[in-house]
Scaffold this motif. Structure first.
Motif, PDB file in Angstrom:
ATOM      1  N   GLU A 179       0.826  -1.199   0.000  1.00 52.39           N
ATOM      2  CA  GLU A 179       0.000   0.000   0.000  1.00 52.39           C
ATOM      3  C   GLU A 179       0.866   1.257   0.000  1.00 52.39           C
ATOM      4  OE1 GLU A 179      -3.757   1.907   2.522  1.00 52.39           O
ATOM      5  OE2 GLU A 179      -2.742   0.089   3.194  1.00 52.39           O
ATOM      6  N   SER A 180       1.927   1.234   0.780  1.00 52.43           N
ATOM      7  CA  SER A 180       2.808   2.401   0.826  1.00 52.43           C
ATOM      8  C   SER A 180       3.531   2.591  -0.504  1.00 52.43           C
ATOM      9  CB  SER A 180       3.812   2.242   1.965  1.00 52.43           C
ATOM     10  OG  SER A 180       4.621   1.093   1.767  1.00 52.43           O
ATOM     11  N   GLU A 181       3.900   1.492  -1.164  1.00 47.77           N
ATOM     12  CA  GLU A 181       4.537   1.610  -2.469  1.00 47.77           C
ATOM     13  C   GLU A 181       3.579   2.199  -3.489  1.00 47.77           C
ATOM     14  OE1 GLU A 181       6.970  -1.545  -4.051  1.00 47.77           O
ATOM     15  OE2 GLU A 181       7.046  -2.517  -2.083  1.00 47.77           O
ATOM     16  N   PHE A 182       2.307   1.798  -3.403  1.00 47.47           N
ATOM     17  CA  PHE A 182       1.302   2.352  -4.297  1.00 47.47           C
ATOM     18  C   PHE A 182       1.138   3.851  -4.076  1.00 47.47           C
ATOM     19  CE2 PHE A 182      -1.434  -1.175  -6.180  1.00 47.47           C
ATOM     20  CZ  PHE A 182      -1.359  -0.639  -7.448  1.00 47.47           C
ATOM     21  N   GLU A 183       1.156   4.253  -2.816  1.00 44.36           N
ATOM     22  CA  GLU A 183       1.001   5.671  -2.502  1.00 44.36           C
ATOM     23  C   GLU A 183       2.138   6.491  -3.111  1.00 44.36           C
ATOM     24  OE1 GLU A 183       0.727   5.864   1.702  1.00 44.36           O
ATOM     25  OE2 GLU A 183      -1.387   5.239   1.777  1.00 44.36           O
ATOM     26  N   ARG A 184       3.351   5.964  -3.056  1.00 46.97           N
ATOM     27  CA  ARG A 184       4.477   6.667  -3.678  1.00 46.97           C
ATOM     28  C   ARG A 184       4.306   6.749  -5.193  1.00 46.97           C
ATOM     29  NH1 ARG A 184       7.428   3.654   0.223  1.00 46.97           N
ATOM     30  NH2 ARG A 184       7.995   2.086  -1.346  1.00 46.97           N
ATOM     31  N   LEU A 185       3.751   5.652  -5.762  1.00 47.82           N
ATOM     32  CA  LEU A 185       3.532   5.633  -7.208  1.00 47.82           C
ATOM     33  C   LEU A 185       2.483   6.660  -7.616  1.00 47.82           C
ATOM     34  CD1 LEU A 185       4.673   3.836  -9.538  1.00 47.82           C
ATOM     35  CD2 LEU A 185       2.568   2.504  -9.354  1.00 47.82           C
ATOM     36  N   LEU A 186       1.469   6.835  -6.777  1.00 49.16           N
ATOM     37  CA  LEU A 186       0.383   7.768  -7.092  1.00 49.16           C
ATOM     38  C   LEU A 186       0.837   9.223  -7.058  1.00 49.16           C
ATOM     39  CD1 LEU A 186      -2.566   6.074  -5.129  1.00 49.16           C
ATOM     40  CD2 LEU A 186      -2.214   6.118  -7.602  1.00 49.16           C
ATOM     41  N   GLN A 187       1.994   9.485  -6.509  1.00 48.28           N
ATOM     42  CA  GLN A 187       2.515  10.848  -6.528  1.00 48.28           C
ATOM     43  C   GLN A 187       2.904  11.270  -7.937  1.00 48.28           C
ATOM     44  OE1 GLN A 187       5.755  11.039  -3.750  1.00 48.28           O
ATOM     45  NE2 GLN A 187       4.504  10.448  -1.976  1.00 48.28           N
ATOM     46  N   PHE A 188       3.177  10.303  -8.789  1.00 52.15           N
ATOM     47  CA  PHE A 188       3.643  10.610 -10.140  1.00 52.15           C
ATOM     48  C   PHE A 188       2.668  10.169 -11.240  1.00 52.15           C
ATOM     49  CE2 PHE A 188       7.265   9.720  -7.354  1.00 52.15           C
ATOM     50  CZ  PHE A 188       7.959  10.911  -7.442  1.00 52.15           C
ATOM     51  N   TYR A 189       1.756   9.222 -10.903  1.00 43.96           N
ATOM     52  CA  TYR A 189       0.882   8.659 -11.936  1.00 43.96           C
ATOM     53  C   TYR A 189      -0.584   8.684 -11.498  1.00 43.96           C
ATOM     54  CZ  TYR A 189       5.082   6.623 -14.077  1.00 43.96           C
ATOM     55  OH  TYR A 189       6.311   6.439 -14.663  1.00 43.96           O
ATOM     56  N   TRP A 190      -1.441   8.786 -12.497  1.00 47.17           N
ATOM     57  CA  TRP A 190      -2.873   8.540 -12.308  1.00 47.17           C
ATOM     58  C   TRP A 190      -3.108   7.090 -12.733  1.00 47.17           C
ATOM     59  CZ3 TRP A 190      -7.029  10.939 -10.213  1.00 47.17           C
ATOM     60  CH2 TRP A 190      -8.297  10.412 -10.518  1.00 47.17           C
ATOM     61  N   VAL A 191      -3.420   6.223 -11.753  1.00 50.89           N
ATOM     62  CA  VAL A 191      -3.514   4.783 -12.007  1.00 50.89           C
ATOM     63  C   VAL A 191      -4.973   4.375 -12.156  1.00 50.89           C
ATOM     64  CG1 VAL A 191      -2.950   2.478 -11.173  1.00 50.89           C
ATOM     65  CG2 VAL A 191      -1.402   4.387 -10.693  1.00 50.89           C
ATOM     66  N   THR A 192      -5.252   3.646 -13.230  1.00 51.36           N
ATOM     67  CA  THR A 192      -6.598   3.126 -13.478  1.00 51.36           C
ATOM     68  C   THR A 192      -6.509   1.614 -13.691  1.00 51.36           C
ATOM     69  OG1 THR A 192      -7.244   5.183 -14.565  1.00 51.36           O
ATOM     70  CG2 THR A 192      -8.659   3.266 -14.926  1.00 51.36           C
ATOM     71  N   GLY A 193      -7.289   0.849 -12.950  1.00 55.87           N
ATOM     72  CA  GLY A 193      -7.275  -0.609 -13.117  1.00 55.87           C
ATOM     73  C   GLY A 193      -7.893  -1.313 -11.929  1.00 55.87           C
ATOM     74  N   PHE A 194      -8.085  -2.581 -12.069  1.00 47.75           N
ATOM     75  CA  PHE A 194      -8.682  -3.388 -11.003  1.00 47.75           C
ATOM     76  C   PHE A 194      -8.388  -4.866 -11.286  1.00 47.75           C
ATOM     77  CE2 PHE A 194     -11.772  -2.276 -14.236  1.00 47.75           C
ATOM     78  CZ  PHE A 194     -12.222  -3.509 -14.662  1.00 47.75           C
ATOM     79  N   PRO A 195      -8.430  -5.701 -10.243  1.00 46.02           N
ATOM     80  CA  PRO A 195      -8.161  -7.133 -10.448  1.00 46.02           C
ATOM     81  C   PRO A 195      -9.387  -7.857 -11.001  1.00 46.02           C
ATOM     82  CG  PRO A 195      -8.537  -6.716  -8.126  1.00 46.02           C
ATOM     83  CD  PRO A 195      -8.572  -5.375  -8.814  1.00 46.02           C
ATOM     84  N   ILE A 196      -9.136  -8.837 -11.838  1.00 42.69           N
ATOM     85  CA  ILE A 196     -10.180  -9.719 -12.363  1.00 42.69           C
ATOM     86  C   ILE A 196      -9.933 -11.108 -11.797  1.00 42.69           C
ATOM     87  CG2 ILE A 196     -11.157 -10.783 -14.435  1.00 42.69           C
ATOM     88  CD1 ILE A 196     -10.161  -8.394 -16.019  1.00 42.69           C
ATOM     89  N   GLN A 197     -10.987 -11.730 -11.300  1.00 45.46           N
ATOM     90  CA  GLN A 197     -10.874 -13.108 -10.807  1.00 45.46           C
ATOM     91  C   GLN A 197     -11.893 -13.965 -11.523  1.00 45.46           C
ATOM     92  OE1 GLN A 197     -13.112 -15.160  -8.790  1.00 45.46           O
ATOM     93  NE2 GLN A 197     -11.577 -16.782  -9.025  1.00 45.46           N
ATOM     94  N   MET A 198     -11.495 -15.173 -11.948  1.00 43.17           N
ATOM     95  CA  MET A 198     -12.412 -16.057 -12.666  1.00 43.17           C
ATOM     96  C   MET A 198     -11.907 -17.496 -12.583  1.00 43.17           C
ATOM     97  SD  MET A 198     -11.322 -14.842 -16.518  1.00 43.17           S
ATOM     98  CE  MET A 198     -12.476 -15.956 -17.330  1.00 43.17           C
ATOM     99  N   PRO A 199     -12.803 -18.471 -12.696  1.00 43.86           N
ATOM    100  CA  PRO A 199     -12.356 -19.866 -12.796  1.00 43.86           C
ATOM    101  C   PRO A 199     -11.612 -20.066 -14.112  1.00 43.86           C
ATOM    102  CG  PRO A 199     -14.706 -19.717 -12.295  1.00 43.86           C
ATOM    103  CD  PRO A 199     -14.266 -18.362 -12.694  1.00 43.86           C
ATOM    104  N   TYR A 200     -10.641 -20.956 -14.113  1.00 45.37           N
ATOM    105  CA  TYR A 200      -9.898 -21.193 -15.344  1.00 45.37           C
ATOM    106  C   TYR A 200     -10.594 -22.246 -16.197  1.00 45.37           C
ATOM    107  CZ  TYR A 200      -6.330 -22.501 -18.689  1.00 45.37           C
ATOM    108  OH  TYR A 200      -5.670 -22.765 -19.857  1.00 45.37           O
ATOM    109  N   THR A 201     -10.847 -21.877 -17.444  1.00 48.85           N
ATOM    110  CA  THR A 201     -11.332 -22.838 -18.435  1.00 48.85           C
ATOM    111  C   THR A 201     -10.349 -22.944 -19.597  1.00 48.85           C
ATOM    112  OG1 THR A 201     -12.668 -21.064 -19.432  1.00 48.85           O
ATOM    113  CG2 THR A 201     -13.776 -22.536 -17.876  1.00 48.85           C
TER     114      THR A 201
END
Length: 400
Positions: free
Chosen positions: A327-349
């Protein structure tokens, strides 16, 4: 009884003659319940009774779902009650939360939801449903909606829970099969395809109708005028609310379950899982360039490293646990970037299904100048090649 009589004064052409006499020797009365133990007689009568019961229920509520009999893997028609039996979940799941039974039940529901689901191809009203045993479904790592519900119900029975399979309809999924569990002071509705649990009066529960229940002894059809979950009275012992298929004298002589005594699980090959993960990652990176033919695709290694550390924590943390270090690493990253994204979870087929799911997010379509991307893939393996796939794709645009 035939009695022969010989007489000396009979003519030479007559050696003797006989006559028939009826003697009362006694009688034998077979109780109906005893006859039901004779498999052929039992099957013929009960299956016929099940069909009549289904027709009568459909005559009153034609739009409500009811399944009383299906065909097993050998093409033999049997009662749905024979699929219900307490079965052991994988020991691997039982060892994770040794002192938290609720967390264990949630994890087991999640495990069942990771088994890929076959789409509905037949109309259940035509009487041609074919159901596999829970062991077979685990072995093949696939099952239909009802087989998912039966497996989850059988797992809950292993813990001594009062559980039944519920047939109904959902706002999101159409025809569904849930698991109903009776707690001390409430009823819970479990969706085996998502692993989610809802209380009866949860306004966010997608279940729209409660039509039918069955366990290892009987089938109950809902005859209440209002069949929405919030309005249903779930005490199926009340004949004014629920119509039961088998009377108690037959119910007590229930047929033997077709489920095995226990399920034997096989370990999943770790090397295979790693190969699949690498293949998905390579494929997604190639596809990202295909999806962005007019813009360059740059990868941010720092963000990718952070995402790779986060994903393994999400599987058993129900997606809500992010370690403070990342979380702290992400906070440092957000000082320089606007981050857009989210995790996807699904069963594997298959790999293509994962690629399609990532494409639907639209994250690749960013046209901001100097956009960078981060991609992480993680696969959590369960027994019998049942896999949970996590993909985190993020776009990073420099703050102006």
């Amino acid at each position: 009884m035939i009695i022969e009589k010989h007489e000396d004064h009979c003519l030479h052409t007559c050696n003797g003659h006989s006559y028939i006499r009826k003697n009362w020797l006694g009688s034998i009365v077979f109780p109906f319940s005893a006859l039901l133990h004779q498999s052929e007689f039992s099957d013929e009568i009960v299956l016929h009774k099940a069909q009549i019961f289904k027709n009568n229920c459909k005559a009153v509520f034609p739009n409500r779902r009811i399944i009383t009999t299906v065909f097993n893997e050998e093409g033999i028609q049997i009662l749905v009650t024979r699929y219900i039996k307490a079965l052991n979940p994988p020991q691997q799941l039982l060892d994770i939360f040794l002192h938290d039974s609720n967390a264990t039940l949630d994890l087991i529901a999640r495990f069942v939801s990771l088994i890929p689901c076959m789409p509905d191809t037949l109309d259940e009203n035509d009487g041609c449903n074919v159901w596999m045993t829970s062991e077979r479904s685990i072995s093949l790592a696939i099952g239909n909606k009802e087989e998912h519900a039966i497996l989850l119900c059988n797992f809950f029975l292993y813990f001594g829970k009062k559980a039944l399979v519920l047939l109904g309809t959902s706002l999101l999924e159409g025809h569904v099969a849930y698991v109903l569990t009776q707690e001390t002071d409430e009823y819970l509705l479990w969706n085996p395809l998502t692993g989610q649990c809802h209380k009866q009066f949860d306004s966010f529960c997608p279940l729209r109708s409660v039509d039918c229940l069955f366990d290892d002894e009987n089938v109950w059809f809902n005859i209440q005028q209002n069949n929405t979950p919030m309005a249903v009275y779930f005490d199926y012992s009340k004949e004014s609310f629920w119509k039961q298929m088998l009377p108690k004298n037959i119910q007590e002589t229930k047929a033997q379950s077709i489920q095995p005594k226990e399920i034997i699980y096989a370990d999943t090959n770790k090397t295979m899982v790693e190969d699949i993960k690498n293949r998905i990652e390579r494929m997604l990176k190639c596809k990202m360039m295909e999806w962005r033919p007019k813009q360059p695709t740059r990868w941010n290694r720092q963000c990718t490293s952070i995402l790779r550390q986060i994903l393994p924590k999400l599987e058993l943390g129900t997606g809500s646990f992010v370690p403070s270090e990342e979380e702290s690493e992400f906070e440092r990253l957000l000082q320089f970037y606007w981050v857009t994204g989210f995790p996807i979870q699904m069963p594997y087929t298959d790999v293509q299904s994962v690629v399609d799911a990532v494409y639907q997010t639209g994250i690749h379509s960013s046209e901001l100048p100097q956009t960078e991307f981060a991609l992480a893939v993680y696969i959590h393996s369960y027994p019998n090649n049942i896999l949970s796939v996590w993909v985190y794709l993020a776009s990073l645009a420099r703050n102006q």
